[in-house]
Design a protein around this motif. Structure first.
Motif, PDB file in Angstrom:
ATOM      1  N   LEU A 132       0.712  -1.159  -0.136  1.00  0.00           N
ATOM      2  CA  LEU A 132       0.112  -0.120   0.240  1.00  0.00           C
ATOM      3  C   LEU A 132       0.855   1.285   0.003  1.00  0.00           C
ATOM      4  O   LEU A 132       0.541   2.346  -0.716  1.00  0.00           O
ATOM      5  CB  LEU A 132      -0.845   0.069   1.351  1.00  0.00           C
ATOM      6  CG  LEU A 132      -1.973  -1.166   1.189  1.00  0.00           C
ATOM      7  CD1 LEU A 132      -2.808  -1.371   2.447  1.00  0.00           C
ATOM      8  CD2 LEU A 132      -3.193  -0.943  -0.122  1.00  0.00           C
ATOM      9  N   GLU A 150       2.147   2.007  -3.252  1.00  0.00           N
ATOM     10  CA  GLU A 150       1.164   2.378  -4.458  1.00  0.00           C
ATOM     11  C   GLU A 150       0.757   3.705  -3.948  1.00  0.00           C
ATOM     12  O   GLU A 150       0.235   4.651  -4.790  1.00  0.00           O
ATOM     13  CB  GLU A 150      -0.178   1.575  -4.204  1.00  0.00           C
ATOM     14  CG  GLU A 150       0.003   0.317  -4.701  1.00  0.00           C
ATOM     15  CD  GLU A 150      -0.040   0.361  -6.326  1.00  0.00           C
ATOM     16  OE1 GLU A 150      -0.453   1.368  -6.905  1.00  0.00           O
ATOM     17  OE2 GLU A 150       0.395  -0.697  -7.095  1.00  0.00           O
ATOM     18  N   PHE A 151       0.935   4.336  -2.596  1.00  0.00           N
ATOM     19  CA  PHE A 151       0.524   5.547  -2.295  1.00  0.00           C
ATOM     20  C   PHE A 151       1.372   6.581  -2.812  1.00  0.00           C
ATOM     21  O   PHE A 151       1.042   7.902  -2.859  1.00  0.00           O
ATOM     22  CB  PHE A 151       0.415   5.524  -0.737  1.00  0.00           C
ATOM     23  CG  PHE A 151      -0.221   6.892  -0.183  1.00  0.00           C
ATOM     24  CD1 PHE A 151      -1.752   7.043  -0.371  1.00  0.00           C
ATOM     25  CD2 PHE A 151       0.514   7.320   0.756  1.00  0.00           C
ATOM     26  CE1 PHE A 151      -2.145   8.257   0.206  1.00  0.00           C
ATOM     27  CE2 PHE A 151      -0.301   8.887   1.234  1.00  0.00           C
ATOM     28  CZ  PHE A 151      -1.296   8.878   1.147  1.00  0.00           C
ATOM     29  N   ASP A 167       3.397   9.043  -4.806  1.00  0.00           N
ATOM     30  CA  ASP A 167       3.100   9.659  -6.264  1.00  0.00           C
ATOM     31  C   ASP A 167       4.621  10.555  -6.635  1.00  0.00           C
ATOM     32  O   ASP A 167       4.695  11.440  -6.201  1.00  0.00           O
ATOM     33  CB  ASP A 167       1.998  10.978  -5.744  1.00  0.00           C
ATOM     34  CG  ASP A 167       1.703  11.676  -7.142  1.00  0.00           C
ATOM     35  OD1 ASP A 167       1.780  11.062  -8.061  1.00  0.00           O
ATOM     36  OD2 ASP A 167       0.738  12.589  -6.795  1.00  0.00           O
ATOM     37  N   TYR A 203       6.864   9.772   2.695  1.00  0.00           N
ATOM     38  CA  TYR A 203       5.357   8.626   2.621  1.00  0.00           C
ATOM     39  C   TYR A 203       5.896   7.780   3.807  1.00  0.00           C
ATOM     40  O   TYR A 203       6.708   6.963   3.585  1.00  0.00           O
ATOM     41  CB  TYR A 203       5.342   8.217   1.108  1.00  0.00           C
ATOM     42  CG  TYR A 203       5.094   9.067   0.118  1.00  0.00           C
ATOM     43  CD1 TYR A 203       3.496   9.380   0.037  1.00  0.00           C
ATOM     44  CD2 TYR A 203       5.765   9.590  -0.415  1.00  0.00           C
ATOM     45  CE1 TYR A 203       3.217  10.196  -1.325  1.00  0.00           C
ATOM     46  CE2 TYR A 203       5.502  10.628  -1.675  1.00  0.00           C
ATOM     47  CZ  TYR A 203       4.020  10.772  -1.938  1.00  0.00           C
ATOM     48  OH  TYR A 203       3.770  11.604  -2.718  1.00  0.00           O
ATOM     49  N   GLN A 255      -4.594   8.735   4.369  1.00  0.00           N
ATOM     50  CA  GLN A 255      -5.413   7.423   3.955  1.00  0.00           C
ATOM     51  C   GLN A 255      -5.521   6.676   5.026  1.00  0.00           C
ATOM     52  O   GLN A 255      -4.728   6.094   5.721  1.00  0.00           O
ATOM     53  CB  GLN A 255      -4.655   6.739   2.890  1.00  0.00           C
ATOM     54  CG  GLN A 255      -5.340   5.643   1.994  1.00  0.00           C
ATOM     55  CD  GLN A 255      -6.703   5.689   1.399  1.00  0.00           C
ATOM     56  OE1 GLN A 255      -6.769   6.668   0.435  1.00  0.00           O
ATOM     57  NE2 GLN A 255      -7.844   5.628   2.028  1.00  0.00           N
ATOM     58  N   LEU A 310      -1.778   5.866   5.997  1.00  0.00           N
ATOM     59  CA  LEU A 310      -0.753   6.491   5.000  1.00  0.00           C
ATOM     60  C   LEU A 310      -0.594   7.757   5.150  1.00  0.00           C
ATOM     61  O   LEU A 310      -1.933   8.455   5.076  1.00  0.00           O
ATOM     62  CB  LEU A 310      -0.900   5.866   3.636  1.00  0.00           C
ATOM     63  CG  LEU A 310      -1.098   4.134   3.671  1.00  0.00           C
ATOM     64  CD1 LEU A 310      -1.904   3.897   2.337  1.00  0.00           C
ATOM     65  CD2 LEU A 310       0.364   3.466   3.544  1.00  0.00           C
ATOM     66  N   GLU A 321       1.219  11.434   3.372  1.00  0.00           N
ATOM     67  CA  GLU A 321       2.196  12.220   2.530  1.00  0.00           C
ATOM     68  C   GLU A 321       2.266  13.489   3.242  1.00  0.00           C
ATOM     69  O   GLU A 321       1.371  14.005   3.652  1.00  0.00           O
ATOM     70  CB  GLU A 321       1.201  12.359   1.155  1.00  0.00           C
ATOM     71  CG  GLU A 321       2.345  13.192   0.034  1.00  0.00           C
ATOM     72  CD  GLU A 321       1.388  13.485  -1.028  1.00  0.00           C
ATOM     73  OE1 GLU A 321       1.457  12.910  -2.011  1.00  0.00           O
ATOM     74  OE2 GLU A 321       0.746  14.400  -0.878  1.00  0.00           O
ATOM     75  N   ASN A 330      -8.382  11.277   2.311  1.00  0.00           N
ATOM     76  CA  ASN A 330      -8.833  10.437   1.323  1.00  0.00           C
ATOM     77  C   ASN A 330     -10.180   9.641   1.731  1.00  0.00           C
ATOM     78  O   ASN A 330     -10.312   9.233   3.149  1.00  0.00           O
ATOM     79  CB  ASN A 330      -7.784   9.397   0.674  1.00  0.00           C
ATOM     80  CG  ASN A 330      -6.882  10.318   0.132  1.00  0.00           C
ATOM     81  OD1 ASN A 330      -7.052  11.532  -0.408  1.00  0.00           O
ATOM     82  ND2 ASN A 330      -5.805   9.535  -0.377  1.00  0.00           N
ATOM     83  N   PHE A 340      -4.419   3.270  -5.787  1.00  0.00           N
ATOM     84  CA  PHE A 340      -4.631   4.613  -5.711  1.00  0.00           C
ATOM     85  C   PHE A 340      -4.722   5.426  -7.006  1.00  0.00           C
ATOM     86  O   PHE A 340      -3.979   6.354  -7.094  1.00  0.00           O
ATOM     87  CB  PHE A 340      -3.640   5.037  -4.760  1.00  0.00           C
ATOM     88  CG  PHE A 340      -3.779   4.601  -3.169  1.00  0.00           C
ATOM     89  CD1 PHE A 340      -4.937   4.888  -2.435  1.00  0.00           C
ATOM     90  CD2 PHE A 340      -2.911   3.889  -2.709  1.00  0.00           C
ATOM     91  CE1 PHE A 340      -4.923   4.158  -1.117  1.00  0.00           C
ATOM     92  CE2 PHE A 340      -2.746   3.182  -1.535  1.00  0.00           C
ATOM     93  CZ  PHE A 340      -3.995   3.416  -0.730  1.00  0.00           C
TER      94      PHE A 340
END
Length: 240
Positions: A34, A37-38, A40, A168, A194, A208, A210, A222, A237
């Motif tokens: 996760l 994937e989170f 960016d 992150y 998240q 999660l 950022e 989110n 995501f």
């Protein structure tokens, strides 16, 4: 007993890579997937560092998503776990991941590079929480704040990031207050949160976050993520 004899080669979920693990060690789990994937990766981002990298699931997943455009460094303190990650990188013939066997607290003193992004899936449990301390030293170090604690994670991230670089983090939901306090101490502005649940009836299990180093707080929360509603975590995501 030679624990290396229990090494096994597994699929890295749906990412097309294989990953070496050992059933006697602390295997990577969904929180690492996760977090990867989170992340960016924005235009202009070229360098990523993953702290507490384990057997390198986060660098490997990031490579499947952004590998042509970025260089990835993973830092892992435990030699046996580092060896598993190194084997996986070699097996998958990945050229742009560099895995380092070092305490990240020492790495910040030996490395002058500043990174666009730093990621971390740290040990979750306080060392004082003896009731759940694992007898297996390798598992204990992976799960408990024995070699690094949350405050040190944030300090190291602040030293490794460029100004306005992105951090992150994945952590247990019950440590949210500790996470926010540490981020404030080291001048991180929280940008996105998240919440992750097993299902709609369960309590939040993971968070999660950022954050931006030397950034201002402007928090977007989110929609909740319910894991049991998904058959795959790849692109979970997705940003359109």
């Amino acid at each position: 007993m030679n624990m290396r004899s229990n090494n096994e080669l597994n699929d890295l979920f749906d990412y097309g890579y294989k990953i070496f693990q050992n059933k006697d060690y602390f295997k990577f789990s969904i929180d690492s997937v996760l977090l990867a994937e989170f992340v960016d990766v924005k235009k202009g981002h070229k360098k990523i560092l993953d702290m507490c990298s384990g057997n390198a699931p986060i660098p490997l997943i990031l490579n499947t998503k952004y590998g042509d455009n970025i260089d990835i460094v993973g830092v892992e303190i435990q030699k046996d776990i580092y060896d598993l990650g190194r084997q996986s990188i070699d097996y998958n013939n990945v050229k742009n991941i560099r895995l380092i066997n070092m305490d990240v607290k020492e790495y910040i003193s030996s490395e002058n590079t500043k990174y666009d992004i730093v990621t971390c899936n740290p040990p979750y449990f306080k060392k004082t929480d003896m009731k759940i301390l694992n007898d297996n030293e390798i598992k204990a170090i992976a799960r408990h704040e024995i070699t690094i604690d949350l405050d040190e994670v944030l300090y190291c991230a602040s030293r490794l990031l460029k100004n306005k670089g992105y951090f992150y983090l994945v952590h247990q939901a019950v440590r949210l207050a500790d996470v926010i306090n540490a981020m404030k101490k080291y001048r991180f502005g929280v940008k996105k949160v998240q919440m992750v649940y097993d299902d709609v009836k369960s309590d939040c299990c993971f968070i999660l976050i950022e954050a931006i180093y030397n950034g201002e707080d402007y928090v977007k929360i989110n929609q909740p993520l319910f894991l049991r509603e998904h058959n795959t975590y790849k692109n979970i995501f997705r940003r359109d």
